[in-house]
Scaffold this motif. Structure first.
Motif, PDB file in Angstrom:
ATOM      1  N   ARG A  54      -5.549   1.906  -8.184  1.00 13.34           N
ATOM      2  CA  ARG A  54      -6.541   2.133  -7.136  1.00 13.34           C
ATOM      3  C   ARG A  54      -7.161   0.823  -6.674  1.00 13.34           C
ATOM      4  NH1 ARG A  54      -7.354   6.554 -10.736  1.00 13.34           N
ATOM      5  NH2 ARG A  54      -6.841   8.554  -9.749  1.00 13.34           N
ATOM      6  N   LEU A  69      -4.582  -0.828  -4.511  1.00 10.38           N
ATOM      7  CA  LEU A  69      -4.444  -0.100  -3.257  1.00 10.38           C
ATOM      8  C   LEU A  69      -5.601  -0.417  -2.314  1.00 10.38           C
ATOM      9  CD1 LEU A  69      -2.898   1.921  -1.551  1.00 10.38           C
ATOM     10  CD2 LEU A  69      -4.119   3.771  -2.740  1.00 10.38           C
ATOM     11  N   THR A  70      -6.791  -0.520  -2.860  1.00 10.91           N
ATOM     12  CA  THR A  70      -7.942  -0.882  -2.022  1.00 10.91           C
ATOM     13  C   THR A  70      -7.731  -2.248  -1.381  1.00 10.91           C
ATOM     14  OG1 THR A  70      -9.473   0.419  -3.378  1.00 10.91           O
ATOM     15  CG2 THR A  70     -10.424  -1.334  -2.038  1.00 10.91           C
ATOM     16  N   LEU A 102       2.388   1.717  -3.450  1.00  8.56           N
ATOM     17  CA  LEU A 102       1.382   2.169  -4.414  1.00  8.56           C
ATOM     18  C   LEU A 102       1.049   3.643  -4.216  1.00  8.56           C
ATOM     19  CD1 LEU A 102      -0.994  -0.932  -4.323  1.00  8.56           C
ATOM     20  CD2 LEU A 102       0.467  -0.239  -6.229  1.00  8.56           C
ATOM     21  N   ARG A 103       0.952   4.070  -2.972  1.00  8.52           N
ATOM     22  CA  ARG A 103       0.673   5.493  -2.719  1.00  8.52           C
ATOM     23  C   ARG A 103       1.824   6.361  -3.214  1.00  8.52           C
ATOM     24  NH1 ARG A 103      -1.790   3.396   2.156  1.00  8.52           N
ATOM     25  NH2 ARG A 103       0.201   3.577   3.241  1.00  8.52           N
ATOM     26  N   ALA A 146       0.834  -1.209   0.000  1.00  6.67           N
ATOM     27  CA  ALA A 146       0.000   0.000   0.000  1.00  6.67           C
ATOM     28  C   ALA A 146       0.866   1.256   0.000  1.00  6.67           C
ATOM     29  CB  ALA A 146      -0.929  -0.013   1.219  1.00  6.67           C
ATOM     30  N   ARG A 147       1.944   1.246   0.786  1.00  6.79           N
ATOM     31  CA  ARG A 147       2.846   2.405   0.820  1.00  6.79           C
ATOM     32  C   ARG A 147       3.492   2.629  -0.542  1.00  6.79           C
ATOM     33  NH1 ARG A 147       7.775   3.532   0.499  1.00  6.79           N
ATOM     34  NH2 ARG A 147       8.428   1.341   0.409  1.00  6.79           N
ATOM     35  N   GLU A 189      -5.061  -2.048   1.369  1.00  7.43           N
ATOM     36  CA  GLU A 189      -5.507  -1.326   2.562  1.00  7.43           C
ATOM     37  C   GLU A 189      -6.630  -2.052   3.290  1.00  7.43           C
ATOM     38  OE1 GLU A 189      -4.472   3.290   1.337  1.00  7.43           O
ATOM     39  OE2 GLU A 189      -6.479   2.494   0.904  1.00  7.43           O
TER      40      GLU A 189
END
Length: 232
Positions: free
Chosen positions: A215, A218-219, A196-197, A193-194, A222
């Motif tokens: 996205r 990432l969903t 990807l952000r 997640a980190r 997370e």
């Protein structure tokens, strides 16, 4: 998508089917010969035997077996649309060892490499062929990248390498649908997640679109993993 032998038989003409029959027979013969050699070498010691004659399969121990030559010409004889499937069937029929798989990948065209990558999970190689996946992921050839993130990578890439494979797909435009077991491996992965952000922030800062696939991933990353039930 790879086609079964039954499906190929309905799509190939008579000449191509005959060629495939011969190619698969050669591959199966090589697999049987290697199995017999292994059985002989591991058999309990007994009376001295005459050494096996070299070339029992039509090759020396140091030469490529005939089916590997067939592998290279599959597109010419069966058509480019069927080449992946034919090459995959050859690898499976030969129970291709790491030496053959590596040789075919390293000496092959992009199409020949792709077929190797697509078949790795159907061969008895454990994690020994990971260098081939890692090599494909270093390229910018989207055909190889997409093939490299299939079931074999899902089973054997460590978390760090797998996360970078996901980023490689996003960077090169390979749809994340190609990533086998994405939902399973990405779910609850805080480090993914980190990453990807950070990737999304870099794209935004550069005035570039953020891929919709990012996205989605990432969903998943997370989302907390499902809690185990009493039954599990």
């Amino acid at each position: 998508m790879l086609k079964s032998r039954k499906k190929l038989d309905t799509e190939l003409d008579t000449t191509a089917r005959a060629w495939l029959d011969a190619a698969l027979a050669e591959a199966a013969h090589d697999a049987a010969a290697r199995a017999e050699t292994t059985r002989t070498e591991t058999a309990p010691a007994g009376p001295a035997r005459e050494p096996a004659q070299a070339g029992g399969t039509g090759t020396s121990p140091y030469a490529s077996p005939p089916w590997e030559l067939r592998y290279a010409t599959a597109g010419r004889h069966c058509g480019p649309a069927h080449a992946d499937s034919v090459r995959s069937l050859l690898l499976i029929a030969a129970r291709a060892p790491l030496s053959s798989v590596t040789r075919l990948y390293e000496q092959g065209t992009a199409a020949e490499r792709r077929a190797v990558l697509l078949t790795l999970h159907r061969l008895d190689l454990d994690a020994t062929a990971l260098p081939l996946v890692e090599d494909a992921l270093r390229t910018n050839d989207t055909r190889l990248v997409a093939a490299a993130v299939g079931p074999y990578a899902a089973a054997h890439l460590d978390p760090h390498a797998w996360r970078h494979a996901v980023l490689k797909c996003l960077f090169t435009g390979v749809p994340l649908d190609a990533v086998d077991r994405l939902g399973e491996r990405a779910r609850g992965d805080a480090e993914l997640a980190r990453m990807l952000r950070d990737f999304a922030a870099e794209r935004t800062a550069a005035g570039r679109d953020v891929p919709a696939d990012l996205r989605t991933a990432l969903t998943l990353a997370e989302t907390s993993p499902a809690a185990p039930t009493e039954e599990s």
